[in-house]
Design an enzyme around this catalytic site. Structure first.
Site, PDB file in Angstrom:
ATOM      1  N   ASP A 209       0.807  -1.224   0.000  1.00  0.00           N
ATOM      2  CA  ASP A 209       0.000   0.000   0.000  1.00  0.00           C
ATOM      3  C   ASP A 209       0.842   1.278   0.000  1.00  0.00           C
ATOM      4  O   ASP A 209       0.329   2.355   0.303  1.00  0.00           O
ATOM      5  CB  ASP A 209      -0.957   0.005   1.202  1.00  0.00           C
ATOM      6  N   GLU A 210       2.119   1.178  -0.345  1.00  0.00           N
ATOM      7  CA  GLU A 210       2.958   2.370  -0.420  1.00  0.00           C
ATOM      8  C   GLU A 210       3.877   2.290  -1.633  1.00  0.00           C
ATOM      9  O   GLU A 210       4.448   1.236  -1.912  1.00  0.00           O
ATOM     10  CB  GLU A 210       3.809   2.547   0.843  1.00  0.00           C
TER      11      GLU A 210
END
Length: 399
Positions: free
Chosen positions: A76-77
């Site tokens: 998620d990054e």
């Protein structure tokens, strides 16, 4: 929230900002500690869906930066190096473009196409952007945080809880406090020679971090020179029986062997990690053991499992087991294998052919299309774990 039995009822894997802010829920909160609130929506992990959405988000990022300037940091990054494309982006969006305006443009783009809100950290280095994300952006109304070298003294130095700062773990935090360093500002004003003498090269990294300095460039990708292949798992319950423990070791060993064959590799070293259950740790203070064994380079399931069982039999002393891990290292290209002079060569060739046949069947029809009878009992976990991704429920993939 994880629903696996081995988490004793479930753990919060990710919580929304509102759940954190209004209900005090944080990641790794146990199910029993989650408040009974009608506003809460609790869902199981869907790792296949997360992976698919990760790809779609990064496909949008690729419209703003080239492939070499995009780094997928985690599920998620992502890190985007805007510098090489800045002049083009100003031409496209206007000469008054700023980093904050660009962040907002990308936020709206992702929200419009995918319905996802992005949190954006902006900095003059990768580490600064990461800290801006964690420390400021996640708490800002705009979900954007922008740091610069000029603002580091105001935004980073006042922090006294080192756990808030990216890359500083609990042990490093305790060691810093032991030497009388209680804030990022104190760290920034500590003699770097002293830090290096106490922390080694890590001391120089900590000093640089406190000033936001990070000379890494996203386009300069790191290539691992020596890799290994490993698998590990937390068992669904405490394992007392030797035959059950060795059965799961066999399953993991065969999985690692199959991965070696799929990559055309052979391993010259295998290692086994056995983590003990809480009861055993509390009794004698021993948390487990990790040992390795050099072998003739191979990717044969039988040879690797035999080596793993030898390691287990040599070091195991009857403790209760809860964690197992297998790793294969010193990898070489496959294609040739030294036959064991003490074994029937025809039998060895048949074993290799059997491994290849099983691989082909599983690749075509799924991992559980062919399993050994022992995996149906004796504590086997292979079937239950077949649908997991990264140790969590795979769920349904969405296009």
């Amino acid at each position: 929230m994880s629903q696996q039995e081995n988490t004793n009822g479930g753990l919060v894997l990710a919580a929304s900002p509102r759940a954190k802010r209004e209900l005090g829920i944080s990641n790794v909160t146990r199910r029993r500690d989650v408040p009974n609130d009608p506003r809460l929506i609790i869902v199981e992990p869907r790792m296949n869906h997360y992976i698919a959405m990760n790809k779609r988000v990064n496909d949008i990022f690729r419209q703003y930066v080239s492939e070499e300037d995009l780094h997928l940091y985690s599920i998620d990054e992502s890190i985007l190096d805007i510098t090489p494309n800045w002049n083009y982006l100003k031409y496209k969006f206007g000469q008054d473009l700023t980093m904050t305006k660009l962040a907002r443009i990308i936020q709206l783009h992702v929200k419009r196409e995918l319905g996802i809100y992005l949190t954006v950290g902006i900095g003059e280095s990768n580490s600064m952007a990461k800290m801006a994300l964690d420390i400021e952006a996640k708490h800002a109304k705009s979900l954007i945080g922008e740091w610069s070298y000029e603002t580091i003294p105001d935004k980073l130095w006042p922090i006294t809880d080192f756990d808030e700062v990216w890359s500083i773990g609990r042990k490093t935090s305790a060691k810093l406090k032991y030497f009388g360093i209680y804030s990022m500002g104190q760290l920034a004003n500590t003699d770097p020679t002293f830090l290096k003498s106490k922390f080694g090269i890590r001391g120089e990294e900590l000093f640089a971090l406190s000033w936001g300095v990070d000379r890494s460039v996203v386009a300069n990708k790191y290539h691992v020179k020596s890799s290994n292949i490993s698998n590990s798992q937390v068992l669904p319950r405490d394992y007392f029986e030797v035959n059950e423990i060795k059965n799961v070791i066999r399953e993991i060993g065969e999985q690692v062997s199959s991965r070696l064959r799929s990559k055309g590799k052979q391993a010259g070293v295998v290692s086994l990690y056995v983590g003990f259950a809480y009861a055993s740790v509390k009794e004698d203070g021993n948390s487990g053991f990790h040992a390795q064994l050099s072998i003739d380079s191979t990717n044969s399931s039988g040879s690797i499992v035999k080596a793993l069982h030898y390691i287990f039999d040599t070091h195991y002393r009857g403790q209760v087991v809860r964690n197992l891990g297998v790793s294969a290292a010193k990898l070489v290209e496959g294609g040739q294998e030294q036959l064991d002079l003490l074994k029937d060569p025809i039998k060895q060739i048949k074993e290799r052919d059997l491994d290849d046949t099983v691989d082909k069947i599983r690749n075509k029809y799924g991992v559980t299309s062919i399993v050994k009878l022992s995996s149906l009992g004796d504590g086997g976990t292979m079937i239950d774990r077949a649908g997991l991704v990264g140790g969590h429920n795979g769920g349904n993939a969405y296009g």
